[in-house]
Design an enzyme around this catalytic site. Sequence first.
Site, PDB file in Angstrom:
ATOM      1  N   HIS A 256      15.112  81.986  58.966  1.00  0.00           N
ATOM      2  CA  HIS A 256      14.187  82.098  57.837  1.00  0.00           C
ATOM      3  C   HIS A 256      12.903  82.754  58.311  1.00  0.00           C
ATOM      4  O   HIS A 256      12.458  82.496  59.422  1.00  0.00           O
ATOM      5  CB  HIS A 256      13.875  80.717  57.226  1.00  0.00           C
ATOM      6  CG  HIS A 256      13.338  80.816  55.848  1.00  0.00           C
ATOM      7  ND1 HIS A 256      11.999  81.013  55.578  1.00  0.00           N
ATOM      8  CD2 HIS A 256      13.976  80.802  54.651  1.00  0.00           C
ATOM      9  CE1 HIS A 256      11.842  81.092  54.272  1.00  0.00           C
ATOM     10  NE2 HIS A 256      13.020  80.963  53.679  1.00  0.00           N
ATOM     11  N   ASP A 307      20.579  78.280  51.668  1.00  0.00           N
ATOM     12  CA  ASP A 307      21.877  78.824  51.267  1.00  0.00           C
ATOM     13  C   ASP A 307      23.049  78.215  52.031  1.00  0.00           C
ATOM     14  O   ASP A 307      24.199  78.403  51.632  1.00  0.00           O
ATOM     15  CB  ASP A 307      21.891  80.349  51.456  1.00  0.00           C
ATOM     16  CG  ASP A 307      20.970  81.036  50.470  1.00  0.00           C
ATOM     17  OD1 ASP A 307      20.905  80.572  49.323  1.00  0.00           O
ATOM     18  OD2 ASP A 307      20.312  82.020  50.850  1.00  0.00           O
TER      19      ASP A 307
HETATM   20  N1  ACO Z   1      22.323  85.136  62.585  1.00  0.00           N
HETATM   21  C1  ACO Z   1      22.201  85.664  63.808  1.00  0.00           C
HETATM   22  N2  ACO Z   1      21.017  86.101  64.296  1.00  0.00           N
HETATM   23  C2  ACO Z   1      19.942  85.971  63.511  1.00  0.00           C
HETATM   24  C3  ACO Z   1      19.997  85.431  62.236  1.00  0.00           C
HETATM   25  C4  ACO Z   1      21.261  84.995  61.766  1.00  0.00           C
HETATM   26  N3  ACO Z   1      21.408  84.453  60.558  1.00  0.00           N
HETATM   27  N4  ACO Z   1      18.769  85.414  61.679  1.00  0.00           N
HETATM   28  C5  ACO Z   1      17.950  85.950  62.583  1.00  0.00           C
HETATM   29  N5  ACO Z   1      18.653  86.278  63.688  1.00  0.00           N
HETATM   30  C6  ACO Z   1      18.126  86.878  64.882  1.00  0.00           C
HETATM   31  C7  ACO Z   1      17.959  88.372  64.707  1.00  0.00           C
HETATM   32  O1  ACO Z   1      19.094  89.084  65.092  1.00  0.00           O
HETATM   33  C8  ACO Z   1      16.770  88.645  65.600  1.00  0.00           C
HETATM   34  O2  ACO Z   1      17.221  88.687  66.938  1.00  0.00           O
HETATM   35  P1  ACO Z   1      16.653  89.784  67.951  1.00  0.00           P
HETATM   36  O3  ACO Z   1      15.176  89.492  68.031  1.00  0.00           O
HETATM   37  O4  ACO Z   1      17.425  89.517  69.192  1.00  0.00           O
HETATM   38  O5  ACO Z   1      16.938  91.102  67.314  1.00  0.00           O
HETATM   39  C9  ACO Z   1      15.904  87.398  65.459  1.00  0.00           C
HETATM   40  O6  ACO Z   1      16.804  86.351  65.088  1.00  0.00           O
HETATM   41  C10 ACO Z   1      14.824  87.550  64.411  1.00  0.00           C
HETATM   42  O7  ACO Z   1      15.440  87.980  63.187  1.00  0.00           O
HETATM   43  P2  ACO Z   1      14.700  88.845  62.083  1.00  0.00           P
HETATM   44  O8  ACO Z   1      15.720  89.491  61.231  1.00  0.00           O
HETATM   45  O9  ACO Z   1      13.662  89.723  62.695  1.00  0.00           O
HETATM   46  O10 ACO Z   1      13.964  87.715  61.269  1.00  0.00           O
HETATM   47  P3  ACO Z   1      13.417  87.891  59.823  1.00  0.00           P
HETATM   48  O11 ACO Z   1      12.326  86.941  59.664  1.00  0.00           O
HETATM   49  O12 ACO Z   1      13.139  89.308  59.522  1.00  0.00           O
HETATM   50  O13 ACO Z   1      14.699  87.496  58.932  1.00  0.00           O
HETATM   51  C11 ACO Z   1      16.274  86.423  57.667  1.00  0.00           C
HETATM   52  C12 ACO Z   1      14.860  86.350  58.225  1.00  0.00           C
HETATM   53  C13 ACO Z   1      16.461  87.711  56.894  1.00  0.00           C
HETATM   54  C14 ACO Z   1      16.466  85.243  56.691  1.00  0.00           C
HETATM   55  C15 ACO Z   1      17.300  86.330  58.806  1.00  0.00           C
HETATM   56  O14 ACO Z   1      17.160  85.109  59.471  1.00  0.00           O
HETATM   57  C16 ACO Z   1      18.725  86.527  58.331  1.00  0.00           C
HETATM   58  O15 ACO Z   1      19.194  87.661  58.216  1.00  0.00           O
HETATM   59  N6  ACO Z   1      19.439  85.405  58.004  1.00  0.00           N
HETATM   60  C17 ACO Z   1      20.777  85.521  57.446  1.00  0.00           C
HETATM   61  C18 ACO Z   1      20.700  85.773  55.949  1.00  0.00           C
HETATM   62  C19 ACO Z   1      20.243  84.576  55.174  1.00  0.00           C
HETATM   63  O16 ACO Z   1      20.703  83.458  55.403  1.00  0.00           O
HETATM   64  N7  ACO Z   1      19.358  84.803  54.217  1.00  0.00           N
HETATM   65  C20 ACO Z   1      18.873  83.747  53.321  1.00  0.00           C
HETATM   66  C21 ACO Z   1      17.456  83.387  53.613  1.00  0.00           C
HETATM   67  S1  ACO Z   1      16.895  82.075  52.553  1.00  0.00           S
HETATM   68  C22 ACO Z   1      16.741  82.845  51.071  1.00  0.00           C
HETATM   69  O17 ACO Z   1      16.382  83.986  50.967  1.00  0.00           O
HETATM   70  C23 ACO Z   1      17.076  82.124  49.866  1.00  0.00           C
END
Ligand code: ACO
Length: 370
Positions: A256, A307
């Site tokens: 998140h 989610d």
């Molecule tokens: N699975 C695996 N790795 C992840 C995940 C995940 N679900 N989420 C973050 N990471 C990793 C990224 O790969 C990144 O790693 P790196 O630094 O080695 O490249 C690090 O964690 C940071 O991730 P970012 O994408 O930069 O974090 P951001 O704050 O931009 O993203 C997000 C948040 C989009 C929710 C992300 O965690 C994600 O894609 N989660 C999966 C989708 C999801 O569940 N979305 C629902 C969110 S709640 C809602 O909107 C209702």
Amino acid sequence: MEVQEGLEGVVAFASELSSIVGATLTYRGYVIEDLAEHSTFEEVVYLLWHGRLPSQAELDQQIHDLRSQYALPEPVLDIMHRLPTDVHPMEYVRTVTSVMALYDPDRHDNSPSANVRKATRMVARMPALVAGFDRIRNDKEPLAPKPDANIATNFLYMLQGQDPDPEFAKFFDIALILHADHEINASTFAARATVSTVSDIYSGVVSAIGSLKGPLHGGANEQVMVTLKAIGSMDNVEPYLMQALANKDRIMGFGHRVYKEGDPRAKILGPMSKRMGEKTGQPQWYEMSVLVDQIMDREKGLIPNVDFYSASTYHNMGIPTDIFTPVFVISRVAGWTAHIIEQLDRNRLIRPRAKYVGPVDLKWVPPAQR
Ligand code: ACO
């Protein structure tokens, strides 16, 4: 010019709606745990729109206003029958929400009172829209809403064609409360940016639906269930996840932008998922979810978001997987409309800057010389 990628950490608005501090989420000052335990979705909608909990008379009026608007207008239903149904339900919901705007008698009135009336119609009718889509695509006639049932009960009734188990309906009502608002997430930002041009409330909501659809936002709940089905059994959880993480795949329902200490909504939804599994004799989805959660914590230190446990909860309620994100819309339309009303109340055009990083000093040449 400093670029904040993804607007991370940027405080874009002052808002009186919801707040996230650590692992605490509040709506208008009430913690989400209190509202989930004691309130109803209808009351939370009032709270979001009017800034305080209603008196009994105000709550009765709110419930009456919503129930009187449950039914979709006939021309909207006619159009729904003519639209393609081999589409993603979110595409259909986005389109029909736009159609609803054309038949709203207040469509040209952007006053706060007209916006509450339009918001009331949207919150009241979204269940009939989503359930109606699922019935039309299955060659069934949409069911008329029951005027004496609450939104949660009505949705499950119109979707499934029978009165829901009261515990299912109660859990669904709690899920609606938990999804109703969430500070300036991507779809709420889209809604506020759209109306900051002094555009209308339907345009704001249509923008927000388009934003919620994506798998990094609301679309993740559908993808969680797709992942659980692909894993299929407890034995396969560890190998599946280790392979996916080795491939650098994102595991939906984890991580998140704001919560780093846990998403309080997931902490309420987890036990709901467990209970749903016990009640329906399908505990495997919750059990697999717990193991996925443990491995994601061990391997990545990532927290489950709203989610993650909502997916297995909805699945065991008999909701089709591709309807999960439209279910999110049924609830979040309350928060979007509250934010739109707040934005218009203290509006300033939302217009950030971009740092230009492309080529410079190019000179135009005729096409034949390029
Ligand atoms: N699975 C695996 N790795 C992840 C995940 C995940 N679900 N989420 C973050 N990471 C990793 C990224 O790969 C990144 O790693 P790196 O630094 O080695 O490249 C690090 O964690 C940071 O991730 P970012 O994408 O930069 O974090 P951001 O704050 O931009 O993203 C997000 C948040 C989009 C929710 C992300 O965690 C994600 O894609 N989660 C999966 C989708 C999801 O569940 N979305 C629902 C969110 S709640 C809602 O909107 C209702």
